[in-house]
Design a protein around this motif. Sequence first.
Motif, PDB file in Angstrom:
ATOM      1  N   UNK A  95       0.845  -1.202   0.000  1.00 47.07           N
ATOM      2  CA  UNK A  95       0.000   0.000   0.000  1.00 47.07           C
ATOM      3  C   UNK A  95       0.877   1.247   0.000  1.00 47.07           C
ATOM      4  N   UNK A  96       0.495   2.227  -0.781  1.00 46.28           N
ATOM      5  CA  UNK A  96       1.234   3.481  -0.848  1.00 46.28           C
ATOM      6  C   UNK A  96       0.794   4.432   0.241  1.00 46.28           C
ATOM      7  N   UNK A  97       1.557   5.496   0.376  1.00 44.87           N
ATOM      8  CA  UNK A  97       1.222   6.516   1.352  1.00 44.87           C
ATOM      9  C   UNK A  97       2.143   7.704   1.215  1.00 44.87           C
ATOM     10  N   UNK A  98       1.939   8.687   2.073  1.00 44.58           N
ATOM     11  CA  UNK A  98       2.817   9.862   2.054  1.00 44.58           C
ATOM     12  C   UNK A  98       3.330  10.122   3.464  1.00 44.58           C
ATOM     13  N   UNK A  99       4.515  10.699   3.518  1.00 42.77           N
ATOM     14  CA  UNK A  99       5.167  10.953   4.795  1.00 42.77           C
ATOM     15  C   UNK A  99       4.513  12.148   5.472  1.00 42.77           C
ATOM     16  N   UNK A 100       4.190  12.015   6.760  1.00 39.93           N
ATOM     17  CA  UNK A 100       3.618  13.099   7.563  1.00 39.93           C
ATOM     18  C   UNK A 100       4.727  13.731   8.409  1.00 39.93           C
ATOM     19  N   UNK A 101       5.567  12.903   9.019  1.00 39.84           N
ATOM     20  CA  UNK A 101       6.699  13.363   9.814  1.00 39.84           C
ATOM     21  C   UNK A 101       7.916  12.628   9.272  1.00 39.84           C
ATOM     22  N   UNK A 102       9.011  13.328   9.083  1.00 39.80           N
ATOM     23  CA  UNK A 102      10.210  12.779   8.449  1.00 39.80           C
ATOM     24  C   UNK A 102      10.491  11.343   8.885  1.00 39.80           C
ATOM     25  N   UNK A 103      10.721  10.485   7.872  1.00 37.23           N
ATOM     26  CA  UNK A 103      11.034   9.079   8.135  1.00 37.23           C
ATOM     27  C   UNK A 103      12.519   8.884   7.917  1.00 37.23           C
ATOM     28  N   UNK A 104      13.161   8.342   8.922  1.00 38.01           N
ATOM     29  CA  UNK A 104      14.568   7.996   8.818  1.00 38.01           C
ATOM     30  C   UNK A 104      14.719   6.608   9.400  1.00 38.01           C
ATOM     31  N   UNK A 105      15.934   6.156   9.617  1.00 35.87           N
ATOM     32  CA  UNK A 105      16.157   4.817  10.148  1.00 35.87           C
ATOM     33  C   UNK A 105      15.447   4.581  11.467  1.00 35.87           C
ATOM     34  N   UNK A 106      15.396   5.611  12.333  1.00 34.02           N
ATOM     35  CA  UNK A 106      14.818   5.461  13.664  1.00 34.02           C
ATOM     36  C   UNK A 106      13.299   5.530  13.668  1.00 34.02           C
ATOM     37  N   UNK A 107      12.694   6.267  12.765  1.00 29.76           N
ATOM     38  CA  UNK A 107      11.242   6.330  12.751  1.00 29.76           C
ATOM     39  C   UNK A 107      10.683   7.595  12.162  1.00 29.76           C
ATOM     40  N   UNK A 108       9.372   7.645  12.072  1.00 25.26           N
ATOM     41  CA  UNK A 108       8.640   8.770  11.527  1.00 25.26           C
ATOM     42  C   UNK A 108       7.165   8.409  11.456  1.00 25.26           C
ATOM     43  N   UNK A 109       6.388   9.201  10.724  1.00 22.44           N
ATOM     44  CA  UNK A 109       4.954   8.931  10.564  1.00 22.44           C
ATOM     45  C   UNK A 109       4.582   8.969   9.088  1.00 22.44           C
ATOM     46  N   UNK A 110       3.712   8.043   8.675  1.00 25.16           N
ATOM     47  CA  UNK A 110       3.190   8.046   7.306  1.00 25.16           C
ATOM     48  C   UNK A 110       1.677   7.911   7.347  1.00 25.16           C
ATOM     49  N   UNK A 111       1.025   8.559   6.385  1.00 21.26           N
ATOM     50  CA  UNK A 111      -0.416   8.383   6.213  1.00 21.26           C
ATOM     51  C   UNK A 111      -0.582   7.498   4.986  1.00 21.26           C
ATOM     52  N   UNK A 112      -1.194   6.326   5.197  1.00 20.88           N
ATOM     53  CA  UNK A 112      -1.368   5.357   4.119  1.00 20.88           C
ATOM     54  C   UNK A 112      -2.564   5.710   3.256  1.00 20.88           C
ATOM     55  N   UNK A 113      -2.641   5.087   2.095  1.00 18.11           N
ATOM     56  CA  UNK A 113      -3.719   5.365   1.147  1.00 18.11           C
ATOM     57  C   UNK A 113      -5.090   5.017   1.717  1.00 18.11           C
TER      58      UNK A 113
END
Length: 157
Positions: A95-113
């Motif tokens: 499933x695709x999505x877009x980044x809400x909070x920067x994603x790096x090796x340690x973590x972040x937030x994404x909103x999925x489709x």
Amino acid sequence: MDTFIADYAWIVWLVLILLFVTIEMMTLELTFLMIALGSLGGLVAGLLGAPWWLQLVIAALLALVLLLGIKPPLLRALKRGGDPTKSNVDALVGLGGSVVKSVEGAGGLVRLANGETWTARLSPTVPQHVIEPGERVVVIAIDGATAVVTPAERNAS
């Protein structure tokens, strides 16, 4: 003693049939249904005048034939009509999505489709860098409550 067993075996068969049918209703795997049908064969043999040991043999053989001969094709037929649609976390992979909070090796937030927001981390198979908010990503796995993602461009190639 043999006359007592012969006279009251039908009660034992009825109790066993009810017990096996009750267990089958809780397990729904058809094993106890086949054993209950074998017990029904023992009951019928008893009602037709068979001695108690022959009733046991008939019940055991009938249950064995049903378990080995009827249950497997019946289960295949029941499972063939299953819903092939993926559900739960299986439906999120790809499933695709877009980044809400920067994603790096340690973590972040994404909103999925599908509208859900997940904590996310970058897949170890891609070069470690920061994916900025608004960039597109694709879920390649779910690890607990974290979506493992890759940049959408990399996944398309």
